[in-house]
Design a protein around this motif. Structure first.
Motif: not given
Length: 406
Positions: A202-204, A257-259, A264-265
């Motif tokens: 939903k956010i990425i 993990v890289k994604l 992260k913000s």
């Protein structure tokens, strides 16, 4: 919190307390004495109830809650019979396995639990299709349901061998590891990943990358079974497919993990600090698990790993407690399914402290076992670790009950 969700979550966390109490009894029996119960039978009851009464029950609840959020209806009414049926079969196994081991009662309830999982899988698959959405999380959910069904082949094979007294060592272990693999690397892992992806998609905006990660893990899951069976005679062709599956999982996890790190913000804004800490711990445990799988592709290391019981137990607890259970804690808190109070946090941190203590002891015990060195008071220390985990879950359950009664 809506009443049906509250009730099912409370029952599931109470079941975790029962799992922890059985763990304490098992460790007490090894360290001291408890002549009234058969250790092997009790272990079967502990593991089957942990799988069905704790993890499967709660994953089913969270998957149903996902439908609630998507279609705005109370889907617990439609799934109530299945949830109760799964609960009854779980308690049936909890009672009969410690009494008789693999006997008529325990096999009956374990078989019924498999049929319940089939019914749930068929209905949930249809309900996902009715949403008419092309979400990446649905890929994970459907794969989880498929792997859940596949795991039952191992359970049926094991029951058949037990009933007919066909206990050939290699076939017995192969059936056990087949069931375990498609439960914790299939049903548990894919359902958990689906729940997490449903939250972040939903956010990425990274649909194609998320799909690629899914397919890497999905195609790797089938041959990855042989990572648990490299002690068996297999061809070089199968061996290299197994190595490729381990590499694919490493690549898939690295990309995922890289994604997350790149976004992260955004994640900080959508996950509370406490839920984020728990999910990071779960991710660390998963990273260790994936690296251990990669290492086990070396035949000599595989023989060592599966030849020493403390290593096997440590690995299983790493997955079921470190990866899945901590993820469940983090996800339920992220979804605000529980009000997070002081003692709620305390119970979780005590439980996690017990997990770390337990895993550290099992690692030391496993390494020293390679040289047949005895660790002083190892069984007593493992009993203390089990008590710590039980204490954490007890505090957690008391806090949940108080919050609901308020």
């Amino acid at each position: 919190m809506e009443a049906p969700l509250s009730r099912w979550l409370r029952i599931s966390f109470l079941n975790l307390l029962i799992v922890a109490s059985l763990g304490v009894i098992l460790r007490y029996k090894i360290a001291f004495a408890f002549p009234y119960l058969d250790q092997k039978h009790l272990l079967h009851g502990h593991s089957h109830f942990a799988f069905s009464g704790w993890i499967t029950q709660l994953l089913m609840v969270l998957l149903i809650q996902y439908l609630n959020q998507k279609n705005g209806r109370d889907n617990f009414k439609q799934y109530k019979t299945m949830l109760y049926a799964n609960l009854i079969t779980a308690y049936g196994m909890l009672i009969f396995f410690p009494i008789q081991g693999y006997g008529f009662g325990s096999i009956t309830f374990s078989t019924l639990s498999i049929f319940v999982s089939y019914v749930f899988a068929i209905k949930y698959w249809k309900d996902l299709n009715r949403l008419n959405e092309n979400c990446v999380s649905h890929y994970w959910f459907k794969a989880a349901l498929i792997f859940s069904a596949l795991s039952s082949l191992g359970a049926f094979s094991l029951a058949f061998m037990m009933v007919n007294k066909m206990l050939h060592q290699n076939w017995y272990l192969a059936a056990v590891y087949y069931f375990l693999h498609f439960q914790y690397n299939g049903w548990f892992f894919f359902a958990a990943m689906g729940l997490f992806v449903s939250r972040i998609e939903k956010i990425i905006v990274a649909k194609e990358l998320l799909k690629a990660v899914f397919w890497l893990f999905a195609f790797a899951c089938l041959p990855a079974f042989f990572l648990s069976a490299l002690w068996m005679p297999i061809s070089y062709f199968v061996y290299w497919i197994v190595v490729a599956s381990a590499i694919a999982q490493c690549i898939g996890w690295w990309c995922f993990v890289k994604l997350l790190l790149r976004n992260k913000s955004f994640l900080r804004n959508n996950f509370s600090k406490f839920s984020g800490q728990l999910l990071v711990l779960s991710a660390i445990a998963l990273t260790i698990k994936i690296l251990l799988q990669m290492g086990s592709t070396h035949p000599a290391l595989s023989q060592i790993a599966f030849g020493f019981r403390p290593i096997v137990i440590g690995y299983l607890h790493l997955v079921l407690l470190g990866v899945i259970t901590i993820f469940i804690f983090g996800f339920t808190i992220a979804m605000q399914l529980f009000p997070v109070k002081k003692y709620f946090k305390l119970g979780i941190w005590i439980f996690i402290g017990g997990i770390i203590f337990n895993e550290s002891l099992l690692m030391v015990h496993g390494v020293t076992s390679l040289t047949y060195t005895i660790v002083p008071f190892i069984n007593e220390l493992l009993f203390i670790a089990a008590l710590i985990m039980f204490s954490g879950i007890l505090i957690l359950n008391i806090n949940i009950k108080k919050q609901i009664n308020q």
